[in-house]
Design an enzyme around this catalytic site. Structure first.
Site, PDB file in Angstrom:
ATOM      1  N   ASN A 184     -28.487 -22.296  -0.131  1.00 24.61           N
ATOM      2  CA  ASN A 184     -28.423 -21.125  -1.015  1.00 24.61           C
ATOM      3  C   ASN A 184     -27.403 -21.436  -2.108  1.00 24.61           C
ATOM      4  O   ASN A 184     -26.206 -21.387  -1.879  1.00 24.61           O
ATOM      5  CB  ASN A 184     -27.992 -19.891  -0.206  1.00 24.61           C
ATOM      6  CG  ASN A 184     -27.778 -18.670  -1.089  1.00 24.61           C
ATOM      7  OD1 ASN A 184     -28.203 -18.649  -2.243  1.00 24.61           O
ATOM      8  ND2 ASN A 184     -27.126 -17.645  -0.548  1.00 24.61           N
ATOM      9  N   TRP A 185     -27.929 -21.768  -3.284  1.00 22.59           N
ATOM     10  CA  TRP A 185     -27.044 -22.186  -4.373  1.00 22.59           C
ATOM     11  C   TRP A 185     -26.308 -21.007  -5.011  1.00 22.59           C
ATOM     12  O   TRP A 185     -25.381 -21.205  -5.784  1.00 22.59           O
ATOM     13  CB  TRP A 185     -27.856 -22.901  -5.456  1.00 22.59           C
ATOM     14  CG  TRP A 185     -28.281 -24.292  -5.115  1.00 22.59           C
ATOM     15  CD1 TRP A 185     -28.218 -24.910  -3.894  1.00 22.59           C
ATOM     16  CD2 TRP A 185     -28.828 -25.251  -6.022  1.00 22.59           C
ATOM     17  NE1 TRP A 185     -28.703 -26.196  -3.991  1.00 22.59           N
ATOM     18  CE2 TRP A 185     -29.085 -26.430  -5.287  1.00 22.59           C
ATOM     19  CE3 TRP A 185     -29.148 -25.238  -7.379  1.00 22.59           C
ATOM     20  CZ2 TRP A 185     -29.634 -27.571  -5.875  1.00 22.59           C
ATOM     21  CZ3 TRP A 185     -29.692 -26.365  -7.965  1.00 22.59           C
ATOM     22  CH2 TRP A 185     -29.928 -27.527  -7.218  1.00 22.59           C
ATOM     23  N   LYS A 186     -26.762 -19.803  -4.725  1.00 22.47           N
ATOM     24  CA  LYS A 186     -26.176 -18.598  -5.357  1.00 22.47           C
ATOM     25  C   LYS A 186     -26.181 -18.763  -6.888  1.00 22.47           C
ATOM     26  O   LYS A 186     -27.081 -19.416  -7.414  1.00 22.47           O
ATOM     27  CB  LYS A 186     -24.777 -18.345  -4.814  1.00 22.47           C
ATOM     28  CG  LYS A 186     -24.720 -18.407  -3.286  1.00 22.47           C
ATOM     29  CD  LYS A 186     -23.456 -17.876  -2.736  1.00 22.47           C
ATOM     30  CE  LYS A 186     -23.450 -18.096  -1.231  1.00 22.47           C
ATOM     31  NZ  LYS A 186     -22.466 -17.314  -0.546  1.00 22.47           N
ATOM     32  N   HIS A 230     -29.751 -10.849   1.305  1.00 23.25           N
ATOM     33  CA  HIS A 230     -28.462 -11.531   1.515  1.00 23.25           C
ATOM     34  C   HIS A 230     -27.341 -10.492   1.438  1.00 23.25           C
ATOM     35  O   HIS A 230     -27.441  -9.517   0.682  1.00 23.25           O
ATOM     36  CB  HIS A 230     -28.279 -12.622   0.452  1.00 23.25           C
ATOM     37  CG  HIS A 230     -27.119 -13.514   0.739  1.00 23.25           C
ATOM     38  ND1 HIS A 230     -25.823 -13.160   0.431  1.00 23.25           N
ATOM     39  CD2 HIS A 230     -27.059 -14.738   1.324  1.00 23.25           C
ATOM     40  CE1 HIS A 230     -25.019 -14.130   0.822  1.00 23.25           C
ATOM     41  NE2 HIS A 230     -25.736 -15.096   1.368  1.00 23.25           N
ATOM     42  N   GLU A 252     -24.679 -10.517  -0.053  1.00 25.52           N
ATOM     43  CA  GLU A 252     -24.174 -10.292  -1.423  1.00 25.52           C
ATOM     44  C   GLU A 252     -25.090  -9.334  -2.173  1.00 25.52           C
ATOM     45  O   GLU A 252     -24.625  -8.532  -2.987  1.00 25.52           O
ATOM     46  CB  GLU A 252     -24.028 -11.643  -2.154  1.00 25.52           C
ATOM     47  CG  GLU A 252     -22.822 -12.410  -1.628  1.00 25.52           C
ATOM     48  CD  GLU A 252     -22.942 -13.925  -1.670  1.00 25.52           C
ATOM     49  OE1 GLU A 252     -23.806 -14.448  -2.388  1.00 25.52           O
ATOM     50  OE2 GLU A 252     -22.155 -14.585  -0.953  1.00 25.52           O
ATOM     51  N   GLU A 302     -26.493 -13.909   9.691  1.00 25.69           N
ATOM     52  CA  GLU A 302     -25.322 -14.287   8.903  1.00 25.69           C
ATOM     53  C   GLU A 302     -24.232 -13.228   9.064  1.00 25.69           C
ATOM     54  O   GLU A 302     -24.242 -12.219   8.347  1.00 25.69           O
ATOM     55  CB  GLU A 302     -25.689 -14.368   7.419  1.00 25.69           C
ATOM     56  CG  GLU A 302     -26.683 -15.435   7.066  1.00 25.69           C
ATOM     57  CD  GLU A 302     -26.409 -16.004   5.672  1.00 25.69           C
ATOM     58  OE1 GLU A 302     -26.130 -17.187   5.595  1.00 25.69           O
ATOM     59  OE2 GLU A 302     -26.437 -15.244   4.700  1.00 25.69           O
ATOM     60  N   GLY A 313     -18.531 -18.010   3.684  1.00 24.43           N
ATOM     61  CA  GLY A 313     -17.535 -18.538   2.745  1.00 24.43           C
ATOM     62  C   GLY A 313     -16.106 -18.481   3.252  1.00 24.43           C
ATOM     63  O   GLY A 313     -15.165 -18.564   2.473  1.00 24.43           O
ATOM     64  N   SER A 328     -20.511 -20.496   6.866  1.00 20.58           N
ATOM     65  CA  SER A 328     -19.565 -21.603   7.006  1.00 20.58           C
ATOM     66  C   SER A 328     -20.110 -22.784   7.801  1.00 20.58           C
ATOM     67  O   SER A 328     -19.378 -23.437   8.550  1.00 20.58           O
ATOM     68  CB  SER A 328     -18.246 -21.099   7.617  1.00 20.58           C
ATOM     69  OG  SER A 328     -17.642 -20.161   6.748  1.00 20.58           O
ATOM     70  N   GLY A 339     -24.446 -22.128   2.340  1.00 21.55           N
ATOM     71  CA  GLY A 339     -24.064 -21.654   1.008  1.00 21.55           C
ATOM     72  C   GLY A 339     -23.260 -22.692   0.268  1.00 21.55           C
ATOM     73  O   GLY A 339     -23.804 -23.641  -0.308  1.00 21.55           O
TER      74      GLY A 339
HETATM   75  C1  PEP Z   1     -24.393 -17.786   2.485  1.00 22.51           C
HETATM   76  O1  PEP Z   1     -23.886 -17.281   1.491  1.00 22.51           O
HETATM   77  O2  PEP Z   1     -25.553 -17.492   2.822  1.00 22.51           O
HETATM   78  C2  PEP Z   1     -23.604 -18.731   3.263  1.00 22.51           C
HETATM   79  C3  PEP Z   1     -24.040 -19.089   4.442  1.00 22.51           C
HETATM   80  O3  PEP Z   1     -22.464 -19.189   2.669  1.00 22.51           O
HETATM   81  P1  PEP Z   1     -21.425 -20.261   3.257  1.00 22.51           P
HETATM   82  O4  PEP Z   1     -22.204 -21.385   3.844  1.00 22.51           O
HETATM   83  O5  PEP Z   1     -20.609 -20.667   2.071  1.00 22.51           O
HETATM   84  O6  PEP Z   1     -20.613 -19.554   4.297  1.00 22.51           O
END
Ligand code: PEP
Length: 252
Positions: free
Chosen positions: A9-11, A96, A98, A168, A174, A214, A235
């Site tokens: 997930n590049w966001k 998601h 976010e 998640e 993050g 993470s 992410g």
């Molecule tokens: C995400 O935003 O879906 C995610 C898993 O982020 P990260 O891997 O940075 O925790």
């Protein structure tokens, strides 16, 4: 058997030029892993065309990070299912945290998007998970059960099979902190159990449930090999060279 999947997930990262350099840098280094795993890079929509060109003749797939449920019309800033399908994109992340927290997406809106996706042969990767406040075992389990139910409202059995659930925990995104392996397995098992209650054992065994929050090159192997975990959503590490070691987890 459920094929493992690794979703990046590049966001809101990577311009089209950065996207091209990055995919060209990683693509030949993850070839072997593509036999056993579905690798899907969910990129910003301005990167779709370049990303798709870069992955031509590889098994890497490109996905969207969000879609709107209406077919077309006055919805400024949104992208439709028809738009991504015309490009050959068959996956999208939905719900998601976010989108839920920053853009106030409700469970009802997310379900409308999930329905629109599966009605049009798009495979949604739907994120659910408890926040820090709900992170006591009992309330998290109750919350996840409600969220799982809300994802599948008005979805028939055939459509349900197209859905991937991404567990998640919001507090793990993050933050470089993950739940214990026991806890990840327990929650993913519970989600599958909720799906058994909705669609029966057979269907529940066909639906992929993945973990996100993470994930890095050190923890992926143990997480992805848990019995009820069918993959990971990555992410921040999915836009760095570390993604190569993540995808090649079987080599370590
Ligand atoms: C995400 O935003 O879906 C995610 C898993 O982020 P990260 O891997 O940075 O925790």
């Amino acid at each position: 058997m459920r094929k493992k999947m690794i979703i990046g997930n590049w966001k809101m990262n990577m311009t089209p030029n950065e996207c091209k350099s990055y995919i060209n840098f990683i693509k030949n280094k993850i070839d072997a892993a593509l036999e056993d795993n579905d690798i899907i890079l969910c990129v910003p929509s301005v990167d779709f065309i370049d990303a798709l060109k870069c992955v031509e003749n590889t098994k890497i797939m490109i996905g969207a990070q969000n879609i709107y449920f209406e077919k077309k019309g006055a919805f400024t800033g949104e992208i439709s299912i028809r738009m991504i399908k015309e490009l050959g994109i068959n996956y999208t992340i939905l719900g998601h945290s976010e989108r839920r927290n920053i853009f106030s997406e409700s469970e009802e809106l997310i379900n409308k998007k999930v329905r629109a996706a599966v009605e049009n042969s798009i495979n949604p990767i739907v994120c659910i998970g408890e926040s820090e406040k709900q992170n006591s075992k009992f309330s998290a389990a109750r919350f996840i059960k409600i969220q799982t139910g809300n994802v599948f409202v008005s979805i028939n059995t055939q459509q349900a099979k197209k859905i991937t659930i991404a567990y998640e925990p919001v507090w793990a995104i993050g933050t470089k902190s993950t739940p214990t392996l026991e806890r990840i397995q327990e929650v993913c098992y519970e989600i599958r159990n909720n799906i058994v209650n909705l669609y029966g054992q057979l269907i529940s065994e066909q639906i992929r449930i993945i973990y996100g929050g993470s994930v890095d090159s050190k923890n992926i192997k143990e997480i992805i090999n848990l019995p009820d975990v069918d993959g990971v959503l990555v992410g921040s590490a999915s836009i760095t060279p570390e993604f190569i070691s993540i995808v090649n987890y079987q080599k370590t």
